[in-house]
Every structure is written in C-alpha cells, then in structure tokens.
Design a protein around this motif. Structure first.
Motif, PDB file in Angstrom:
ATOM      1  N   VAL A 232      -5.537  -9.268  -0.770  1.00  0.00           N
ATOM      2  CA  VAL A 232      -6.706  -8.736  -1.474  1.00  0.00           C
ATOM      3  C   VAL A 232      -6.305  -7.994  -2.744  1.00  0.00           C
ATOM      4  CG1 VAL A 232      -8.697  -7.174  -1.323  1.00  0.00           C
ATOM      5  CG2 VAL A 232      -8.065  -8.593   0.646  1.00  0.00           C
ATOM      6  N   PHE A 233      -5.444  -6.995  -2.612  1.00  0.00           N
ATOM      7  CA  PHE A 233      -5.131  -6.168  -3.773  1.00  0.00           C
ATOM      8  C   PHE A 233      -4.069  -6.783  -4.691  1.00  0.00           C
ATOM      9  CE2 PHE A 233      -7.483  -3.226  -1.179  1.00  0.00           C
ATOM     10  CZ  PHE A 233      -8.266  -2.592  -2.134  1.00  0.00           C
ATOM     11  N   ASN A 234      -3.637  -7.994  -4.379  1.00  0.00           N
ATOM     12  CA  ASN A 234      -2.899  -8.787  -5.366  1.00  0.00           C
ATOM     13  C   ASN A 234      -3.869  -9.490  -6.307  1.00  0.00           C
ATOM     14  OD1 ASN A 234      -3.892 -10.553  -3.420  1.00  0.00           O
ATOM     15  ND2 ASN A 234      -2.198 -12.002  -3.653  1.00  0.00           N
ATOM     16  N   LYS A 235      -5.164  -9.542  -5.922  1.00  0.00           N
ATOM     17  CA  LYS A 235      -6.201 -10.154  -6.754  1.00  0.00           C
ATOM     18  C   LYS A 235      -7.004  -9.086  -7.504  1.00  0.00           C
ATOM     19  CE  LYS A 235      -7.069 -13.961  -3.453  1.00  0.00           C
ATOM     20  NZ  LYS A 235      -6.602 -13.464  -2.147  1.00  0.00           N
ATOM     21  N   VAL A 236      -7.172  -7.911  -6.881  1.00  0.00           N
ATOM     22  CA  VAL A 236      -8.002  -6.855  -7.457  1.00  0.00           C
ATOM     23  C   VAL A 236      -7.096  -5.709  -7.892  1.00  0.00           C
ATOM     24  CG1 VAL A 236      -9.969  -5.333  -7.070  1.00  0.00           C
ATOM     25  CG2 VAL A 236      -9.817  -7.495  -5.825  1.00  0.00           C
ATOM     26  N   ARG A 237      -6.970  -5.500  -9.177  1.00  0.00           N
ATOM     27  CA  ARG A 237      -6.056  -4.483  -9.707  1.00  0.00           C
ATOM     28  C   ARG A 237      -6.780  -3.157  -9.906  1.00  0.00           C
ATOM     29  NH1 ARG A 237      -0.674  -6.189  -9.355  1.00  0.00           N
ATOM     30  NH2 ARG A 237      -0.707  -8.469  -9.372  1.00  0.00           N
ATOM     31  N   VAL A 238      -7.041  -2.480  -8.787  1.00  0.00           N
ATOM     32  CA  VAL A 238      -7.661  -1.152  -8.835  1.00  0.00           C
ATOM     33  C   VAL A 238      -6.819  -0.218  -7.977  1.00  0.00           C
ATOM     34  CG1 VAL A 238      -9.982  -2.090  -9.213  1.00  0.00           C
ATOM     35  CG2 VAL A 238      -9.188  -1.664  -6.877  1.00  0.00           C
ATOM     36  N   PRO A 239      -6.924   1.089  -8.185  1.00  0.00           N
ATOM     37  CA  PRO A 239      -6.122   2.030  -7.398  1.00  0.00           C
ATOM     38  C   PRO A 239      -6.406   1.898  -5.900  1.00  0.00           C
ATOM     39  CG  PRO A 239      -7.094   3.125  -9.298  1.00  0.00           C
ATOM     40  CD  PRO A 239      -7.726   1.775  -9.227  1.00  0.00           C
ATOM     41  N   PHE A 240      -5.343   1.748  -5.124  1.00  0.00           N
ATOM     42  CA  PHE A 240      -5.466   1.510  -3.688  1.00  0.00           C
ATOM     43  C   PHE A 240      -4.564   2.486  -2.944  1.00  0.00           C
ATOM     44  CE2 PHE A 240      -4.174  -1.434   0.002  1.00  0.00           C
ATOM     45  CZ  PHE A 240      -5.220  -0.988   0.800  1.00  0.00           C
ATOM     46  N   HIS A 260       0.000  -0.579  -8.099  1.00  0.00           N
ATOM     47  CA  HIS A 260      -1.220   0.223  -8.110  1.00  0.00           C
ATOM     48  C   HIS A 260      -1.571   0.756  -6.726  1.00  0.00           C
ATOM     49  CE1 HIS A 260      -2.282  -3.915  -7.220  1.00  0.00           C
ATOM     50  NE2 HIS A 260      -3.415  -3.502  -6.698  1.00  0.00           N
ATOM     51  N   THR A 261      -0.581   0.781  -5.807  1.00  0.00           N
ATOM     52  CA  THR A 261      -0.798   1.235  -4.439  1.00  0.00           C
ATOM     53  C   THR A 261       0.017   2.480  -4.131  1.00  0.00           C
ATOM     54  OG1 THR A 261      -1.308  -0.973  -3.599  1.00  0.00           O
ATOM     55  CG2 THR A 261      -0.525   0.629  -1.999  1.00  0.00           C
ATOM     56  N   CYS A 262      -0.586   3.402  -3.398  1.00  0.00           N
ATOM     57  CA  CYS A 262       0.092   4.622  -2.942  1.00  0.00           C
ATOM     58  C   CYS A 262      -0.015   4.684  -1.417  1.00  0.00           C
ATOM     59  CB  CYS A 262      -0.556   5.852  -3.577  1.00  0.00           C
ATOM     60  SG  CYS A 262       0.053   7.414  -2.947  1.00  0.00           S
ATOM     61  N   LEU A 263       1.118   4.896  -0.749  1.00  0.00           N
ATOM     62  CA  LEU A 263       1.147   5.044   0.702  1.00  0.00           C
ATOM     63  C   LEU A 263       1.341   6.523   1.041  1.00  0.00           C
ATOM     64  CD1 LEU A 263       1.315   3.915   3.620  1.00  0.00           C
ATOM     65  CD2 LEU A 263       3.782   3.597   3.243  1.00  0.00           C
ATOM     66  N   ILE A 264       0.416   7.087   1.808  1.00  0.00           N
ATOM     67  CA  ILE A 264       0.490   8.496   2.214  1.00  0.00           C
ATOM     68  C   ILE A 264       0.750   8.547   3.713  1.00  0.00           C
ATOM     69  CG2 ILE A 264      -0.721  10.706   2.341  1.00  0.00           C
ATOM     70  CD1 ILE A 264      -2.352   9.842  -0.075  1.00  0.00           C
ATOM     71  N   SER A 265       1.942   9.018   4.086  1.00  0.00           N
ATOM     72  CA  SER A 265       2.342   9.059   5.493  1.00  0.00           C
ATOM     73  C   SER A 265       1.924  10.375   6.148  1.00  0.00           C
ATOM     74  CB  SER A 265       3.863   8.908   5.617  1.00  0.00           C
ATOM     75  OG  SER A 265       4.304   7.711   5.029  1.00  0.00           O
ATOM     76  N   ASN A 266       1.364  10.272   7.335  1.00  0.00           N
ATOM     77  CA  ASN A 266       1.031  11.432   8.174  1.00  0.00           C
ATOM     78  C   ASN A 266       0.235  12.517   7.441  1.00  0.00           C
ATOM     79  OD1 ASN A 266       2.497  10.427  10.533  1.00  0.00           O
ATOM     80  ND2 ASN A 266       4.331  10.793   9.310  1.00  0.00           N
TER      81      ASN A 266
END
Length: 375
Positions: A232-240, A260-266
């Motif tokens: 999905v987010f390889n097609k839609v370039r919005v903050p994820f 454009h992706t941020c992973l927030i752990s715990n």
C-alpha cells in the motif's frame, strides 16, 4: 444485600496494555463502580508481576502460577486450558457459593470442580478460540509456533462441546453468539467489549499522518504492518507511522527501508492516544479468513481518531461498517487513502460515530445487564 463475585482472569489485568486485558480490567472497574465486591483470581506469567493497583478495585486478590508445558501432559485438553487448572484456585472457589466469571475459554478447566446446582457460572468468550488459533497458525512464519497453534486449534474444537451446556457464555460479537448457539449453548448472549473510551472525542479537520497500531508481537498484526509497507504505502507517498508493542526484526528492517515511514516501538498509553487522535487516517487491515471477536484498536480509532480505513474481516458482524471506509485489496486501500488524505474529517461523521459506539459500548450499562444474569 451485598453482591460478591469471583473473577478468574487468564492473565494479570494490569497494566491494561493489550486488547484482552483492557477488556478485563475495564469490566473489573465497572463492577467496582456499581458496588459489586470483586474477588479477583489471576494467573501470573510473562513477568507482569503483582500490581498493587488491583487492590483499589478488588475486595481480595489471589495469584496463581500457570503450569509449564512439561507439566501438562494431558493431550485431550488445550494447553491454554490445562495450564490453568490449579488446586489452590479450586480451594479458594470452594469456600463460598458466589457467582463466578471466568475470563476466557482458558479458565474453564476449573468448571467441573466448582459446578453446583445453585451457583451461576459465566464464561467471557473473548473470541472463538478455535478460529483465533487457526488464524494465528496461518499468519505465523515460525514453524514451531505454527505447529503449536494448529494443535491448539484442533484440541479446542474437541474441547468446547464438552463444556456444560447450561453455563452463560458472554460473547463479544453476534457472529460468535450464533456460533456457540449452534453448538448447543442456548445461554450464549452478546456482551460487547469494554473499551477505555466512553465518549467520542475525534477531532474535526485535518490530521498529520496515517497510522497503523497494535501489538506488533502478534503474528496477524505483524502481517498487516508488513503488507501495508509492501503493498500500500509503496503506492501512496504520505507520512505513515507504525506503532506498537515489541516489533520483530523483519518489521524493523522493512520500516527502515521505507523513507516516509516511522516505526515507534512500545509507545506509552498516552503516546498511542496522541498518535490515534492526531492521525488523519487510521489504517487497520485484517486478513483473517474466518471472523471472530472484535478488535479494540478499531474501537480506539472510532472513539478518538478521524478517518478509518479497513478490510471487510475487521468489521463484519460488528455493526460498525458504516463508520469505516472498506477496501478488499491493496489497490482499493491505496485508492481510498489517496482520496481521504486531503479530505477534512467533518462533524456529521462524528455524530454518526456517537450514535454507533457510545450506547453499544457503554461499560456501566453492559455491566448492569451482566449483573442481572449473574444474580
């Protein structure tokens, strides 16, 4: 007359940091508010400890050790059940004749030892565990876990019909009610899940990002997050943003490769609440082929978030379909996100949500109805 109730929980219900525990803890709080004296029993494992906060809401608290696999050689019982049959618990429950609420199929192995003609026993069915474990097996890439989940699913399928047909079964969805009634449990009834949110506080206007959140150590949530990144987010370039508990290495690597992706752990509870409310779109796909239960993250998004995009299996049978944007595949989800990302969230959508969730998921009202069944 003072009402006393035994509640047997499959896990320690504090801190309330995942779906099943949130449901249990909010029910304990509601019983306390309504004047019921709760005698809590729970199984301590996963190093969650013995939290003192439970004493605020409970008349008494009793803690038991869950048995290890090597101690449970009964191949006719699921491990989730056999590991929670405990002698000390039997003795405690035998001291009086108060009603008993068993949280989850997990705790039902105790029923043959406490069943009495005039004692009310209710089982909170968090979902259809046979289906739940089958779906865990499908989603898991670990061969040992896959085998364990498949075995549990088969054993649960054999075990459920052996339960007494006269016990109360409190199910979280109409789909689950129908399933258990077909199995001969005539006293199966709907008891909606108990969310922490009781009033819709979604904000109008524009948010800042798209969000997927959940317990990322659970196979189905990891599967959903990886699918969103790759499909999905390889097609839609919005903050994820992906946020949740204990993400595994595959997800960490995949998120790092997406600019454009941020992973927030715990994240803390307050951080998750902030992320949900500030998101412009909460994206919550689910790939379970068989539908059971309801996901609290869906309710969180509807009580606190703006637009909610999901797949059919997340909402089927919940009555919440009209409050969500539903796509059947990655192209449909990507298209919906592209359209909604520039569309303000408006007051009429908030009104719809209030009409759908504030009555159905009112914890005090639903607890009052449960009290009428227990006494």
């Amino acid at each position: 007359m003072q009402q006393h109730l035994h509640i047997v929980c499959l896990d320690v219900p504090w801190p309330a940091d995942y779906g099943g525990v949130i449901d249990m803890m909010n029910r304990i709080r509601a019983f306390h508010r309504l004047g019921v004296k709760v005698h809590l029993h729970y199984f301590s494992y996963n190093e969650r400890g013995v939290p003192r906060e439970l004493n605020i809401f409970c008349e008494s608290v009793h803690v038991y050790e869950r048995r290890k696999k090597t101690e449970c050689l009964n191949l006719s019982l699921p491990y989730i059940v056999s590991s929670r049959i405990n002698e000390a618990l039997k003795e405690q429950l035998a001291k009086d004749n108060y009603p008993v609420l068993l949280e989850g199929l997990h705790c039902t192995g105790i029923i043959p030892f406490i069943e009495q003609m005039d004692r009310r026993i209710c089982v909170r069915m968090h979902n259809n565990e046979e289906i739940y474990y089958k779906e865990l097996a499908r989603a898991s890439s670990d061969l040992f876990k896959k085998l364990y989940y498949k075995t549990e699913s088969r054993l649960i399928k054999k075990y459920v019909p052996t339960l007494p047909k006269n016990i109360l079964l409190a199910c979280v969805s109409e789909t689950d009610v129908d399933f258990f009634r077909e199995q001969g449990f005539d006293q199966a009834f709907l008891l909606p899940t108990f969310p922490s949110w009781q009033k819709v506080n979604s904000l109008e206007g524009m948010g800042t990002h798209c969000l997927f959140h959940g317990n990322l150590s659970v196979a189905e949530n990891e599967e959903a997050a990886l699918w969103l990144l790759s499909k999905v987010f390889n097609k839609v370039r919005v903050p994820f943003i992906i946020a949740g508990k204990d993400p595994g290495r595959p997800l960490q690597k995949a998120a790092a490769l997406c600019q454009h992706t941020c992973l927030i752990s715990n994240p803390s509870e307050s951080e998750i609440n902030d992320l949900v409310q500030k998101a412009h779109i909460n994206v919550l796909p689910c790939f379970n082929k068989n539908i059971t239960g309801i996901r609290l993250k869906l309710l969180h998004s509807l009580f606190s978030g703006r637009h909610c995009v999901t797949t059919p299996s997340m909402v089927t049978g919940t009555g919440l379909e009209s409050a969500c944007h539903i796509g059947n595949n990655s192209n449909a989800i990507a298209s919906i996100i592209s359209q909604l990302y520039y569309k303000p969230f408006e007051e009429d959508e908030i009104r719809l949500r209030k009409s759908l969730v504030e009555t159905s998921f009112n914890n005090d009202r639903n607890t009052s109805q449960l009290i009428q069944r227990l006494w």
